[in-house]
Scaffold this motif. Structure first.
Motif, PDB file in Angstrom:
ATOM      1  N   UNK A   9     -15.588  -0.799   1.924  1.00 26.35           N
ATOM      2  CA  UNK A   9     -15.072   0.296   1.421  1.00 26.35           C
ATOM      3  C   UNK A   9     -15.830   1.409   1.966  1.00 26.35           C
ATOM      4  N   UNK A  10     -15.155   2.273   2.828  1.00 22.87           N
ATOM      5  CA  UNK A  10     -15.758   3.560   3.510  1.00 22.87           C
ATOM      6  C   UNK A  10     -15.793   4.632   2.118  1.00 22.87           C
ATOM      7  N   UNK A  11     -16.876   5.381   2.203  1.00 19.29           N
ATOM      8  CA  UNK A  11     -16.878   6.473   1.487  1.00 19.29           C
ATOM      9  C   UNK A  11     -16.000   7.517   1.731  1.00 19.29           C
ATOM     10  N   UNK A  12     -15.237   7.974   0.817  1.00 18.14           N
ATOM     11  CA  UNK A  12     -14.180   9.147   0.848  1.00 18.14           C
ATOM     12  C   UNK A  12     -14.710  10.388   0.989  1.00 18.14           C
ATOM     13  N   UNK A  13     -15.853  10.535   0.076  1.00 18.95           N
ATOM     14  CA  UNK A  13     -16.560  12.058   0.368  1.00 18.95           C
ATOM     15  C   UNK A  13     -18.085  11.868  -0.421  1.00 18.95           C
ATOM     16  N   UNK A  14     -18.909  12.573  -0.256  1.00 18.74           N
ATOM     17  CA  UNK A  14     -20.136  12.572  -0.861  1.00 18.74           C
ATOM     18  C   UNK A  14     -20.486  14.127  -0.959  1.00 18.74           C
ATOM     19  N   UNK A  15     -21.532  14.354  -1.817  1.00 15.52           N
ATOM     20  CA  UNK A  15     -22.040  15.482  -2.193  1.00 15.52           C
ATOM     21  C   UNK A  15     -23.504  15.657  -2.391  1.00 15.52           C
ATOM     22  N   UNK A  16     -24.278  15.812  -1.473  1.00 16.03           N
ATOM     23  CA  UNK A  16     -25.885  15.614  -1.616  1.00 16.03           C
ATOM     24  C   UNK A  16     -26.447  16.660  -2.527  1.00 16.03           C
ATOM     25  N   UNK A  17     -25.881  17.561  -3.112  1.00 12.07           N
ATOM     26  CA  UNK A  17     -26.391  18.159  -4.235  1.00 12.07           C
ATOM     27  C   UNK A  17     -26.272  17.612  -5.583  1.00 12.07           C
ATOM     28  N   UNK A  18     -25.189  16.947  -5.721  1.00 13.86           N
ATOM     29  CA  UNK A  18     -25.117  16.432  -6.869  1.00 13.86           C
ATOM     30  C   UNK A  18     -25.624  14.842  -6.894  1.00 13.86           C
ATOM     31  N   UNK A  19     -25.566  14.404  -5.539  1.00 17.80           N
ATOM     32  CA  UNK A  19     -25.967  13.037  -5.382  1.00 17.80           C
ATOM     33  C   UNK A  19     -24.762  12.004  -5.901  1.00 17.80           C
ATOM     34  N   UNK A  20     -23.566  12.556  -5.436  1.00 17.07           N
ATOM     35  CA  UNK A  20     -22.197  11.930  -5.823  1.00 17.07           C
ATOM     36  C   UNK A  20     -21.685  11.215  -4.626  1.00 17.07           C
ATOM     37  N   UNK A  21     -20.939  10.070  -4.972  1.00 17.87           N
ATOM     38  CA  UNK A  21     -20.254   9.412  -3.899  1.00 17.87           C
ATOM     39  C   UNK A  21     -18.771   9.238  -4.311  1.00 17.87           C
ATOM     40  N   UNK A  22     -17.798   9.296  -3.729  1.00 17.37           N
ATOM     41  CA  UNK A  22     -16.517   9.062  -3.904  1.00 17.37           C
ATOM     42  C   UNK A  22     -15.751   8.009  -2.989  1.00 17.37           C
ATOM     43  N   UNK A  23     -14.902   7.193  -3.644  1.00 17.56           N
ATOM     44  CA  UNK A  23     -14.371   6.014  -2.803  1.00 17.56           C
ATOM     45  C   UNK A  23     -13.117   5.651  -3.983  1.00 17.56           C
ATOM     46  N   UNK A  24     -12.142   4.838  -2.922  1.00 16.53           N
ATOM     47  CA  UNK A  24     -10.903   4.402  -3.734  1.00 16.53           C
ATOM     48  C   UNK A  24     -11.040   2.870  -3.824  1.00 16.53           C
ATOM     49  N   UNK A  25     -10.496   2.478  -5.060  1.00 18.76           N
ATOM     50  CA  UNK A  25     -10.388   0.794  -5.252  1.00 18.76           C
ATOM     51  C   UNK A  25      -9.189   0.554  -6.056  1.00 18.76           C
ATOM     52  N   UNK A  26      -8.700  -0.840  -5.959  1.00 16.11           N
ATOM     53  CA  UNK A  26      -7.809  -1.152  -6.886  1.00 16.11           C
ATOM     54  C   UNK A  26      -8.273  -2.582  -7.643  1.00 16.11           C
ATOM     55  N   UNK A  27      -9.457  -2.921  -7.366  1.00 15.64           N
ATOM     56  CA  UNK A  27      -9.899  -4.239  -8.240  1.00 15.64           C
ATOM     57  C   UNK A  27     -11.300  -3.981  -8.582  1.00 15.64           C
ATOM     58  N   UNK A  28     -11.414  -5.036  -9.422  1.00 12.83           N
ATOM     59  CA  UNK A  28     -12.908  -4.452 -10.160  1.00 12.83           C
ATOM     60  C   UNK A  28     -13.586  -5.833 -10.309  1.00 12.83           C
ATOM     61  N   UNK A  29     -14.868  -5.766  -9.921  1.00 10.82           N
ATOM     62  CA  UNK A  29     -15.904  -6.937  -9.968  1.00 10.82           C
ATOM     63  C   UNK A  29     -16.975  -6.573  -9.617  1.00 10.82           C
ATOM     64  N   UNK A  30     -17.873  -7.270  -8.814  1.00  9.72           N
ATOM     65  CA  UNK A  30     -19.051  -7.118  -8.166  1.00  9.72           C
ATOM     66  C   UNK A  30     -19.243  -6.174  -7.025  1.00  9.72           C
ATOM     67  N   UNK A  31     -19.834  -5.251  -7.050  1.00  8.63           N
ATOM     68  CA  UNK A  31     -19.934  -4.347  -5.957  1.00  8.63           C
ATOM     69  C   UNK A  31     -21.301  -4.288  -5.290  1.00  8.63           C
ATOM     70  N   UNK A  32     -21.610  -3.756  -4.198  1.00 11.36           N
ATOM     71  CA  UNK A  32     -22.852  -3.609  -3.548  1.00 11.36           C
ATOM     72  C   UNK A  32     -22.982  -2.312  -2.767  1.00 11.36           C
TER      73      UNK A  32
END
Length: 622
Positions: free
Chosen positions: A538-561
């Motif tokens: 899953x590619x990162x949709x956007x990021x903000x280095x000032x707040x150290x946040x990443x945003x991404x889309x997904x539709x299922x939930x389990x283990x991530x890396x």
């Protein structure tokens, strides 16, 4: 205009073909919606339905429905190919159905060609051309209100009437029964307005009439009722002390009413009643709720939610009855402004207000009944407090279900404070400090969602699988267990019902704030779908280095890396990598106006060019 037409004729065939192609493209880009106006109906091919009483007629867009609106109700006239002239006349053929809906405190009767249909629905079958059908809608007042301008059934008889309270009646105003406590009297179905006369219908040949007496269910008529000196024993018409009979007669209307037929017709009536509180068991109980915004803050208010009947348990005689929602399923029938259903045993009546966009209902059933209801808050809302009286309890038998015991002779209620609550992220991880989640509005119909993010320890085999899925271009930094749950409060955020959601119908937008020191500009997500054998990047949709946040889309939930792109992967993607903290999405919608102008200019230019070329061609020939 003539020159323009002649010029078009002179255009080369190829140019005309091109113009036609442009025209087709224009119709594709800018589709034109054609509105067909209903032509006046021809009585020679249609039947005529005359709607009396001067209502306002409205043709619906589909030509299959006409609405006739009166002061205290309306008619819905439905059938194929209906037309109205706006002047009390509807034209129709084949089969037509007429449904009458009355406002609160009114009932509706439909009359066809002077005959009472004894109901609020008329089915007109096989209407033939030139057939004329007269329809009258009679809106009867049940609360002694002014009937306004609605058509009313004509009365032809008037008699003087005096009503007084018999010895022992405790509700007395001067020499009259206290009618504020709901003693109502009717003759032949026409209610007395508490004046010195009563009007009703009776044929000249009639020698008797029928009296109806009615009061609230917590009261009763005692002993005898006297009409013009003739005594009528109340127990001959309704036994207040027979619980079963009383319940059968009264559970639906929350009132007690009975008829005394064959009373001698007279020019005046002297009525004496003994009326008072039912000192024994009240037999009945009611349960009320509403989401009417106008009732916000009231004792039975449940705004931003719906209350669903689950179960009722009560005892009549030595028999215990259990009525479930399945017992009432499919039994709702329209009665005036309400949709009502009754239990098979005949002791429970359930009703909800029709034609409103909020929940409003009531239950009437034997006293001391135990009622279980399910409160369903709207999406984005939670029940933050509940109240149903002293006998109110929360049950764990079902999600969002509450139980209350309604004492004999009381009006129970359900009150809930339903509060706006945002979806939330519960971060229990050293790698993630906080986050947000956004889901589609139609994803769940009730409550809110909670996204939990936890650190997870994986087996060596699972770690190997993750690394193989990531490949040589990604380096995994951390593993997370990300789960989604639908939650409903049990009256507080500290005690909830929770239901895990493994998959969504639409992708959710997730933002995570990562630990300090992580370069958020160079990350990618590796997802183990359902913790099984399949993985996805899953590619990162956007990021903000000032707040150290990443945003991404997904539709299922389990283990991530969370993985970092290696230098090779970074170099390959450098031309497309993000360099700003905010990703700007393109504006939605097409610039239809711009395209239209371009097309018009292109067509004009093409016509002009063609004319010039054609003219030059002719000149060269000369």
């Amino acid at each position: 205009m003539k020159k323009f037409k002649r010029s078009l004729k002179e255009l080369p065939k190829k140019t005309m073909a091109l113009l036609m192609a442009f025209s087709m493209l224009l119709n594709y880009v800018l589709p034109i919606t054609t509105v067909f106006a209903a032509s006046p109906a021809d009585p020679s091919t249609y039947g005529v339905i005359q709607i009396n009483g001067n209502p306002t007629l409205e043709d619906k867009d589909n030509s299959n429905e006409v609405i006739a609106t009166y002061e205290h109700g309306s008619l819905r006239i439905s059938g194929a190919g209906l037309y109205s002239d706006g002047n009390n006349t509807v034209y129709g053929a084949g089969n037509v159905t007429i449904d009458c809906t009355a406002d609160a405190n009114y009932t509706c009767e439909l009359w066809q060609n002077g005959t009472n249909s004894n109901g609020s629905t008329i089915s007109l079958n096989n209407i033939v051309p030139n057939q004329v059908i007269n329809i009258d809608a009679i809106f009867n007042d049940t609360q002694n209100q002014n009937p306004g301008n609605d058509p009313q059934q004509n009365t032809n008889t008037e008699a003087a009437i005096t009503v007084s309270a018999g010895a022992g009646s405790y509700q007395i105003r001067g020499n009259n029964v206290n009618y504020d406590d709901k003693v109502e009297i009717s003759i032949n179905g026409f209610r007395w307005d508490h004046s010195n006369t009563i009007q009703y219908n009776a044929a000249n040949s009639d020698t008797t009439v029928t009296f109806t007496f009615e009061t609230l269910w917590i009261n009763r008529f005692y002993d005898n009722i006297t009409i013009n000196g003739v005594s009528y024993n109340v127990s001959d018409y309704l036994d207040f002390d027979d619980r079963t009979e009383w319940l059968i007669a009264n559970h639906g209307t929350q009132s007690v009413a009975f008829n005394i037929p064959n009373v001698a017709k007279a020019d005046s009536y002297n009525v004496v009643v003994k009326h008072g509180e039912n000192n024994g068991s009240k037999y009945l109980a009611t349960f009320l709720w509403t989401a009417d915004p106008a009732q916000a803050g009231g004792h039975d208010y449940i705004g931003h939610s719906t209350l669903e009947f689950v179960k009722a348990v009560y005892t009549v005689g030595n028999t215990e009855y259990t009525v479930t929602e399945e017992n009432l399923e499919g039994k709702l029938q329209r009665e005036g402004d309400f949709m009502n259903a009754s239990s098979d045993d005949g002791f429970l009546s359930y009703g909800v207000l029709a034609d409103v966009d909020y929940d409003d209902g009531s239950l009437t059933l034997p006293g001391n009944a135990q009622i279980t209801m399910r409160v369903v808050p709207d999406y984005g809302y939670q029940v933050t407090s509940v109240n149903g009286g002293s006998n109110f309890t929360t049950t764990n038998s079902g999600v969002s279900e509450f139980t209350v015991t309604v004492a004999d002779g009381t009006a129970g209620y359900f009150q809930a404070e339903v509060t706006r609550v945002d979806d939330e992220v519960l971060a229990n991880s050293d790698k993630v400090s906080s986050g947000t989640i956004e889901i589609a509005n139609n994803e769940i119909n009730s409550g809110t969602v909670q996204l939990s993010v936890d650190d997870v320890e994986l087996t060596s085999d699972k770690i190997k699988d993750f690394n193989e899925a990531a490949g040589s271009n990604l380096k995994i930094n951390s593993y997370l267990d990300i789960n989604l749950n639908k939650v409903l409060y049990k009256g507080t955020a500290d005690d909830v019902w929770s239901e895990q959601i493994h998959h969504l119908n639409n992708k959710a937008l997730i933002t995570l704030q990562l630990e300090e020191g992580v370069d958020v500009s160079n990350l990618v997500i590796v997802h183990n779908i359902d913790d099984g054998d399949e993985f996805e990047i899953i590619e990162i949709e956007s990021y903000d280095p000032e707040t150290n946040t990443i945003t991404f889309y997904t539709d299922s939930f389990s283990n991530y890396a969370i993985a970092t792109k290696t230098s090779t992967q970074t170099d390959n993607n450098s031309s497309s990598s993000a360099t700003t903290s905010t990703t700007t999405n393109p504006k939605t919608g097409d610039n239809i106006t711009t395209y239209f102008i371009i097309l018009i200019l292109s067509i004009v230019g093409l016509i002009g060019t063609s004319l010039i070329v054609n003219k030059r061609s002719k000149f060269s020939k000369n």
